[in-house]
Scaffold this active site. Structure first.
Site, PDB file in Angstrom:
ATOM      1  N   CYS A  29       0.825  -1.211   0.000  1.00 16.43           N
ATOM      2  CA  CYS A  29       0.000   0.000   0.000  1.00 16.43           C
ATOM      3  C   CYS A  29       0.856   1.257   0.000  1.00 16.43           C
ATOM      4  O   CYS A  29       0.523   2.263  -0.636  1.00 16.43           O
ATOM      5  CB  CYS A  29      -0.945  -0.010   1.189  1.00 16.43           C
ATOM      6  N   HIS A  59      -2.355   1.001   7.094  1.00 18.49           N
ATOM      7  CA  HIS A  59      -2.626   1.033   5.664  1.00 18.49           C
ATOM      8  C   HIS A  59      -2.360   2.432   5.122  1.00 18.49           C
ATOM      9  O   HIS A  59      -2.531   3.429   5.827  1.00 18.49           O
ATOM     10  CB  HIS A  59      -4.081   0.639   5.420  1.00 18.49           C
ATOM     11  N   ASN A  73      -8.106   4.057  -2.730  1.00 18.79           N
ATOM     12  CA  ASN A  73      -7.528   2.854  -2.148  1.00 18.79           C
ATOM     13  C   ASN A  73      -6.790   2.068  -3.227  1.00 18.79           C
ATOM     14  O   ASN A  73      -6.819   2.424  -4.412  1.00 18.79           O
ATOM     15  CB  ASN A  73      -8.639   2.008  -1.513  1.00 18.79           C
TER      16      ASN A  73
END
EC number: 3.4.22.50
Length: 337
Positions: free
Chosen positions: A150, A283, A303
């Site tokens: 991420c 994240h 995302n």
């Protein structure tokens, strides 16, 4: 049976209680079998299937609870519904401050630390709504898969939009270069966004995805500096207490890579998240816009879980409540040559 038809069956089979989506837990087996078809899930044996069903049922109960708490967001069955919270955080996030034991790091480039302490300037005439997706400045949503990258996706996403702003042209840049070649982060075992920017300054540039495609696993570094699409000239780390200060930075600097707690967003479907865990950052996502809907002010974030998650790969959280732990010292942005 089409994807739309299957989702329709799921929604019809569930019930609406006081405006909230609620699944009948007694029908969990039906939902699970439909889920298997929908997402082409294949389990090696009955024992594994039963184990996954147990997790799926627990997630259904969690979805019902979230839909009860969130009056402007909807949670639903999705591709992560047979994963435990620990599995999701272990495989599909990747924010970590840990460093490789064999780290080799140049000290020649570091991000500037910017303190956004002052209240927002009331004389700043900022728009009520803003989104970098407008005017085609955002690349498509990518899918990191079961690789804790991420941090690389958030950093690269920032640079892709900066390139589009500068050249009025979209290109996909290489997350894989960071996974393979960034010695200060831990590839699929995690990393930090500002460290990625620092390492790109040291490396001299970043290649396009077409020249260095995503594999979702660490490989041998194959940098070719003749194929660099851009270089990072500087970067910033933000320390802030007032989220509203991010609005001006977002507009003037471009998208901002943000750290969040993703533990409670896996089954998010659409709407504005009010209630979101803030128990620890795990994240990285990309702040791309803000606005107001139905009297609720929100941030829009990109995302890296694919366009089949959330609102076409994006999600929204309520502003100024530290939703998902947004108020932290790991937000970062960059400038490019």
């Amino acid at each position: 049976m089409t994807l739309l038809m299957i989702f329709t069956i799921l929604l019809v089979a569930s019930s609406q209680i006081e405006g909230h989506l609620k699944f009948d837990i007694h029908d969990a087996q039906h939902y699970f079998e439909t889920f298997i078809i929908n997402y082409n899930k294949q389990y090696p044996d009955t024992k594994t299937k039963n184990y996954r069903f147990k997790i799926f049922k627990q997630n259904l109960e969690d979805i019902n609870e979230k839909n009860k708490l969130n009056d402007s967001a909807i949670y639903n069955i999705n591709k992560f519904s047979d994963l435990s919270k620990n599995e999701l955080l272990t495989k599909y996030t990747g924010l970590t401050s840990k460093k490789p034991s064999n780290m080799v790091r140049s000290t020649s480039n570091f991000c500037n630390v910017i303190h956004l302490d002052a209240p927002p300037d009331v004389h700043d005439e900022l728009p009520q709504n803003f989104d970098w997706r407008v005017n085609n400045k955002m690349t498509s949503v990518k899918d990191q898969g079961a690789c804790g990258s991420c941090w690389a996706h958030a950093a690269v996403g920032t640079l892709e939009t900066l390139y589009a702003i500068k050249h009025n042209y979209l290109i996909n840049l290489s997350e894989q270069q960071l996974i393979d070649c960034d010695s200060a982060n831990m590839a699929c075992d995690g990393g930090l966004m500002h460290t990625a920017f620092e390492q790109l300054m040291n490396a001299g540039g970043l290649m396009e995805e077409i020249d260095y495609p995503y594999q979702g696993t660490k490989g041998v570094c194959k940098i070719d500096n003749k194929k660099f699409a851009l270089s990072v000239s500087s970067c910033k780390r933000y320390i802030f207490q007032n989220e509203e200060n991010l609005k001006k930075e977002l507009i003037t600097m471009g998208p901002i890579a943000m750290a969040i707690d993703a533990a409670s967003i896996s089954t998010y479907s659409k709407g504005i998240i009010h209630f979101c865990e803030n128990l620890g950052l795990n994240h990285a996502v990309l702040l791309v816009g803000y606005g107001t809907e139905g009297g609720v002010s929100y941030w829009t974030l990109k995302n890296s879980w694919g366009s089949d998650w959330g609102e076409d790969g994006y999600f929204r959280v309520k502003r100024n409540i530290n939703a998902c732990g947004l108020n932290n010292q790991l937000a970062a942005s960059a400038t490019i040559h």
